[in-house]
Design a protein around this motif. Structure first.
Motif, mmCIF file in Angstrom:
data_model
loop_
_atom_site.group_PDB
_atom_site.id
_atom_site.type_symbol
_atom_site.label_atom_id
_atom_site.label_comp_id
_atom_site.label_asym_id
_atom_site.label_seq_id
_atom_site.Cartn_x
_atom_site.Cartn_y
_atom_site.Cartn_z
ATOM 1 N N VAL A 478 0.841 -1.201 0.000
ATOM 2 C CA VAL A 478 0.000 0.000 0.000
ATOM 3 C C VAL A 478 0.872 1.245 0.000
ATOM 4 O O VAL A 478 0.625 2.203 -0.747
ATOM 5 C CB VAL A 478 -0.931 -0.013 1.225
ATOM 6 C CG1 VAL A 478 -1.704 1.304 1.316
ATOM 7 C CG2 VAL A 478 -1.898 -1.188 1.153
ATOM 8 N N ARG A 479 1.906 1.248 0.833
ATOM 9 C CA ARG A 479 2.773 2.430 0.915
ATOM 10 C C ARG A 479 3.564 2.641 -0.362
ATOM 11 O O ARG A 479 3.806 3.785 -0.769
ATOM 12 C CB ARG A 479 3.703 2.294 2.113
ATOM 13 C CG ARG A 479 2.965 2.417 3.444
ATOM 14 C CD ARG A 479 3.843 2.159 4.642
ATOM 15 N NE ARG A 479 3.081 2.333 5.875
ATOM 16 C CZ ARG A 479 3.525 2.014 7.081
ATOM 17 N NH1 ARG A 479 4.744 1.485 7.230
ATOM 18 N NH2 ARG A 479 2.756 2.199 8.140
ATOM 19 N N GLU A 480 3.948 1.548 -1.014
ATOM 20 C CA GLU A 480 4.641 1.696 -2.297
ATOM 21 C C GLU A 480 3.714 2.297 -3.345
ATOM 22 O O GLU A 480 4.133 3.124 -4.166
ATOM 23 C CB GLU A 480 5.163 0.340 -2.760
ATOM 24 C CG GLU A 480 6.368 -0.150 -1.961
ATOM 25 C CD GLU A 480 6.814 -1.531 -2.405
ATOM 26 O OE1 GLU A 480 6.087 -2.163 -3.207
ATOM 27 O OE2 GLU A 480 7.881 -1.990 -1.947
ATOM 28 N N GLN A 481 2.431 1.890 -3.307
ATOM 29 C CA GLN A 481 1.452 2.470 -4.233
ATOM 30 C C GLN A 481 1.308 3.966 -3.996
ATOM 31 O O GLN A 481 1.276 4.756 -4.934
ATOM 32 C CB GLN A 481 0.096 1.780 -4.050
ATOM 33 C CG GLN A 481 -0.002 0.392 -4.641
ATOM 34 C CD GLN A 481 -0.195 0.426 -6.148
ATOM 35 O OE1 GLN A 481 -0.992 1.196 -6.668
ATOM 36 N NE2 GLN A 481 0.554 -0.406 -6.852
ATOM 37 N N ILE A 482 1.226 4.356 -2.729
ATOM 38 C CA ILE A 482 1.052 5.777 -2.403
ATOM 39 C C ILE A 482 2.281 6.572 -2.825
ATOM 40 O O ILE A 482 2.168 7.644 -3.434
ATOM 41 C CB ILE A 482 0.794 5.944 -0.894
ATOM 42 C CG1 ILE A 482 -0.536 5.273 -0.508
ATOM 43 C CG2 ILE A 482 0.764 7.426 -0.516
ATOM 44 C CD1 ILE A 482 -0.792 5.247 0.985
ATOM 45 N N SER A 483 3.474 6.073 -2.503
ATOM 46 C CA SER A 483 4.697 6.831 -2.788
ATOM 47 C C SER A 483 4.940 6.983 -4.281
ATOM 48 O O SER A 483 5.504 7.987 -4.729
ATOM 49 C CB SER A 483 5.903 6.146 -2.138
ATOM 50 O OG SER A 483 6.127 4.869 -2.711
ATOM 51 N N SER A 484 4.494 6.004 -5.077
ATOM 52 C CA SER A 484 4.707 6.106 -6.527
ATOM 53 C C SER A 484 3.593 6.872 -7.219
ATOM 54 O O SER A 484 3.790 7.403 -8.316
ATOM 55 C CB SER A 484 4.822 4.701 -7.135
ATOM 56 O OG SER A 484 3.635 3.958 -6.906
ATOM 57 N N ALA A 485 2.407 6.941 -6.586
ATOM 58 C CA ALA A 485 1.257 7.589 -7.240
ATOM 59 C C ALA A 485 1.161 9.062 -6.898
ATOM 60 O O ALA A 485 0.949 9.908 -7.786
ATOM 61 C CB ALA A 485 -0.031 6.872 -6.845
ATOM 62 N N VAL A 486 1.284 9.427 -5.635
ATOM 63 C CA VAL A 486 1.059 10.812 -5.201
ATOM 64 C C VAL A 486 2.375 11.582 -5.272
ATOM 65 O O VAL A 486 3.398 11.137 -4.744
ATOM 66 C CB VAL A 486 0.490 10.848 -3.770
ATOM 67 C CG1 VAL A 486 0.245 12.294 -3.338
ATOM 68 C CG2 VAL A 486 -0.805 10.049 -3.687
ATOM 69 N N ASP A 487 2.336 12.735 -5.913
ATOM 70 C CA ASP A 487 3.526 13.587 -6.018
ATOM 71 C C ASP A 487 3.529 14.693 -4.973
ATOM 72 O O ASP A 487 4.562 14.948 -4.346
ATOM 73 C CB ASP A 487 3.609 14.203 -7.420
ATOM 74 C CG ASP A 487 3.762 13.152 -8.507
ATOM 75 O OD1 ASP A 487 4.696 12.342 -8.391
ATOM 76 O OD2 ASP A 487 2.951 13.142 -9.446
ATOM 77 N N LEU A 488 2.388 15.359 -4.784
ATOM 78 C CA LEU A 488 2.333 16.514 -3.889
ATOM 79 C C LEU A 488 1.120 16.413 -2.976
ATOM 80 O O LEU A 488 0.071 15.909 -3.374
ATOM 81 C CB LEU A 488 2.259 17.821 -4.685
ATOM 82 C CG LEU A 488 3.435 18.176 -5.593
ATOM 83 C CD1 LEU A 488 3.089 19.403 -6.427
ATOM 84 C CD2 LEU A 488 4.693 18.441 -4.773
ATOM 85 N N ILE A 489 1.285 16.915 -1.762
ATOM 86 C CA ILE A 489 0.181 17.059 -0.819
ATOM 87 C C ILE A 489 0.083 18.531 -0.453
ATOM 88 O O ILE A 489 1.057 19.136 0.012
ATOM 89 C CB ILE A 489 0.401 16.202 0.451
ATOM 90 C CG1 ILE A 489 0.421 14.714 0.087
ATOM 91 C CG2 ILE A 489 -0.695 16.478 1.474
ATOM 92 C CD1 ILE A 489 0.689 13.806 1.264
ATOM 93 N N VAL A 490 -1.095 19.119 -0.686
ATOM 94 C CA VAL A 490 -1.340 20.534 -0.377
ATOM 95 C C VAL A 490 -2.280 20.592 0.816
ATOM 96 O O VAL A 490 -3.409 20.091 0.752
ATOM 97 C CB VAL A 490 -1.955 21.273 -1.588
ATOM 98 C CG1 VAL A 490 -2.175 22.738 -1.246
ATOM 99 C CG2 VAL A 490 -1.049 21.135 -2.806
ATOM 100 N N HIS A 491 -1.820 21.174 1.898
ATOM 101 C CA HIS A 491 -2.586 21.213 3.155
ATOM 102 C C HIS A 491 -3.244 22.574 3.300
ATOM 103 O O HIS A 491 -2.575 23.596 3.450
ATOM 104 C CB HIS A 491 -1.650 20.942 4.344
ATOM 105 C CG HIS A 491 -2.337 21.048 5.674
ATOM 106 N ND1 HIS A 491 -1.665 21.405 6.826
ATOM 107 C CD2 HIS A 491 -3.634 20.847 6.040
ATOM 108 C CE1 HIS A 491 -2.519 21.422 7.838
ATOM 109 N NE2 HIS A 491 -3.714 21.094 7.391
ATOM 110 N N GLN A 492 -4.572 22.595 3.245
ATOM 111 C CA GLN A 492 -5.353 23.810 3.456
ATOM 112 C C GLN A 492 -5.870 23.803 4.891
ATOM 113 O O GLN A 492 -6.479 22.831 5.336
ATOM 114 C CB GLN A 492 -6.528 23.858 2.471
ATOM 115 C CG GLN A 492 -7.422 25.062 2.627
ATOM 116 C CD GLN A 492 -7.033 26.211 1.737
ATOM 117 O OE1 GLN A 492 -6.043 26.128 1.021
ATOM 118 N NE2 GLN A 492 -7.793 27.275 1.765
ATOM 119 N N LYS A 493 -5.651 24.890 5.624
ATOM 120 C CA LYS A 493 -6.013 24.930 7.045
ATOM 121 C C LYS A 493 -6.910 26.120 7.345
ATOM 122 O O LYS A 493 -6.695 27.221 6.825
ATOM 123 C CB LYS A 493 -4.749 24.999 7.911
ATOM 124 C CG LYS A 493 -5.016 24.967 9.403
ATOM 125 C CD LYS A 493 -3.712 24.930 10.199
ATOM 126 C CE LYS A 493 -3.971 24.887 11.701
ATOM 127 N NZ LYS A 493 -2.712 24.843 12.474
#
Length: 572
Positions: A478-493
């Protein structure tokens, strides 16, 4: 006699007929044309008939009164049918229907009923009226307390009785006919049974509220017209809260009873093919302008039917608006535009009401027009402008429990529609696995949102959602899928003061020792003390880290600005 056409952004045009020689325009209850907004005065303007025709003048208020693009100073006219009047966000047009003549005597309720704003959507016909109560007469106004809610309930009851006695077929009427018929009935009821109202009750306002509750959304109509209100929360029929300027306050308006709240919910969900009853007491829906609606009724809601409306902005927001609002810096905006254009997979995270969907909508509009885009949502809110666009919306089950189409079903189907990019309004469950697979199999540049309080927590949240798909996958996979699929995380607060800011832009750099590695590209650093207005104070800063894809672009000779990543504290 003359008509006034009122256009409000993202609302249907409303027509108001004035039977007198004067017509007030403003925020106050005494005006025939009621407008909302902090810049609108109590009696903002006045349209007056003189010997040569209709004239208009501004009386008070901050919003300028413009006639055909020029500001009005003093009394100006005569007005032509083609003239365009502007007051803030409102556009008005005056149509003269009769030569100057003494105003006929009319009931105040008739003039008020003609001034009602159009509903926020095309409502279905109201439910069949209840049988007339022949054994009990409606109380005379003098026997009722001088309270608007009590009078509204009494007039509404008399209106239903008249509809039944006259055998009015409301189900066979179109919206315009239903509206005009209801206005006439309200005027007739008020003239016969409520002719001597107390001075504390404004007949125009009373007629307006009865009409809104009979065929519209009741007291929510005025709140939906108010551009300063961003969220409406109905906790009970007499407990309505609104969000204005990031702060939640109690509204002075209320529904007559729980039945009126339930009627408003039904008018929202029925045109969308959705239902709400005891067997299905929860529903997600939307208004015509795209505003998101969630409704809950008993037995789940213990205090009566509840409605939550997150209003859609009247003006389409763009990236520069976020910079102007102080939600991010110009460097961050430049970086996000480049990331979307370079087909990076982005997950927007944040808490409830933090502005995730608004940011996703803005990011989606950076997608080039040459890409084929498929959007998938529970209730359609995204407003993309790409010509090659397919918008899909989930469907709840019908009364037999069949026909349910989930977000996951739509994501799977979207893979067969030859999309260049997939935009999912929000991942809440097993669809996260299908989204990751889409990102990993040739649909780079896809976008979605998720609930999380930080980029690191977002990783854990995505892991949990993938496990909800029911697949017995090892956590390492699962973590390998996430690390290869998602490039950026934008945190709106969303901060306690109501400010909404992009707190982090983080890059996933891979895996190390079974842990997904993150590095912040930009972050919002708060200061110890708040500003004089109570708003959060801080700075948007680059961490000094340069994302891998920017380095690749530079190596390919693409003109990119590396200066946006420079951290002054670390030197060049």
């Amino acid at each position: 006699m003359f008509r006034i056409l009122v256009d409000t952004p993202n609302r249907e045009q409303r027509q108001i007929r004035c039977l007198h020689n004067e017509c007030g325009i403003g925020r106050g209850d005494a005006n025939l044309v009621m407008l909302q907004g902090w810049s609108i005065g109590q009696q903002h303007a006045l349209i007056r008939r003189l010997a040569d025709g209709l004239h208009i003048e501004q009386l008070e208020g901050r919003a300028a009164l413009n006639l055909n693009g020029k500001r009005v100073n003093g009394l100006q006219g005569p007005l032509q049918d083609s003239d365009r009047i502007e007051i803030g966000d409102y556009r008005l047009q005056v149509i003269d229907e009769a030569p100057p003549a003494p105003a006929p005597a009319v009931h105040a309720a008739q003039a008020a009923a003609a001034a009602m704003p159009s509903p926020a959507h095309s409502p279905p016909p109201p439910a069949p009226p209840s049988p007339p109560d022949t054994g009990q007469q409606l109380a005379h106004p003098g026997e009722l307390p001088a309270d608007m809610t009590s009078y509204r309930a009494s007039v509404h009851k008399a209106l239903v009785k008249q509809m039944d006695l006259r055998r009015v077929d409301v189900r066979g009427m179109d919206d315009e006919t239903l509206r005009s018929t209801t206005i006439k009935l309200i005027d007739d009821v008020m003239s016969r049974e409520f002719s001597d109202l107390p001075k504390s009750i404004n007949p125009r306002r009373l007629a307006k509220e009865v009409l809104d509750e009979a065929i519209g959304l009741g007291p929510l109509e005025d709140l939906l017209d108010d551009p300063t209100v961003t969220e409406i929360m109905v906790n009970a029929h007499d407990m309505i809260f609104i969000e204005r300027g990031g702060q939640i306050v109690k509204s002075a308006v209320n529904f007559t009873d729980d039945r009126a709240v339930l009627s408003a919910i039904e008018r929202i969900v029925t045109p969308l093919g959705r239902r709400i009853d005891e067997s299905s007491p929860l529903v997600d829906a939307r208004l015509k302008d795209g505003s998101r609606v969630n409704a809950v009724i008993p037995p789940v809601a213990l205090r009566g039917p509840s409605i939550s409306i997150r209003k859609f902005p009247k003006h389409k927001l763009v990236g520069e608006d976020l910079v102007r609002f102080g939600s991010l810096s110009p460097a961050m905006l430049q970086f996000l535009i480049m990331a979307v254009r370079e087909r990076k997979n982005i997950v927007v995270i944040g808490g409830t009401g933090s502005g995730k969907t608004t940011l996703l909508n803005i990011l989606s509009n950076f997608i080039p027009d040459t890409d084929r885009v498929v959007t998938i949502e529970d209730a359609a809110e995204l407003k993309l402008v790409q010509p090659n666009l397919v918008a899909l919306e989930a469907r709840p089950p019908n009364m037999e429990g069949k026909g349910h189409i989930s977000i996951r079903d739509l994501v799977k189907n979207a893979l067969r529609m030859r999309p260049d990019r997939i935009v999912v309004g929000e991942c809440r469950g097993g669809e996260a696995l299908d989204m990751l697979q889409a990102m990993n199999t040739g649909h780079e540049g896809s976008l979605t949102t998720a609930h999380a309080n930080s980029p690191r927590e977002a990783i854990s949240r995505i892991e949990v959602m993938v496990m909800m798909a029911g697949m017995e996958l090892p956590m390492t996979v699962v973590r390998e899928q996430i690390s290869s699929a998602v490039d950026l995380i934008v945190h709106q607060k969303r901060f306690p003061c109501g400010s909404r800011k992009v707190a982090h832009i983080s890059e996933i750099t891979g895996m190390e020792s079974g842990t997904i590695q993150l590095q912040d590209i930009f972050a919002f650093q708060t200061r110890a003390s708040a500003g004089a207005d109570g708003k959060v104070v801080g700075e948007f800063r680059a961490t000094g880290a340069v994302p891998e894809f920017y380095e690749e672009l530079a190596n390919r000779g693409v003109a990119v600005d590396m200066g946006i990543f420079r951290n002054p504290e670390n030197g060049p």
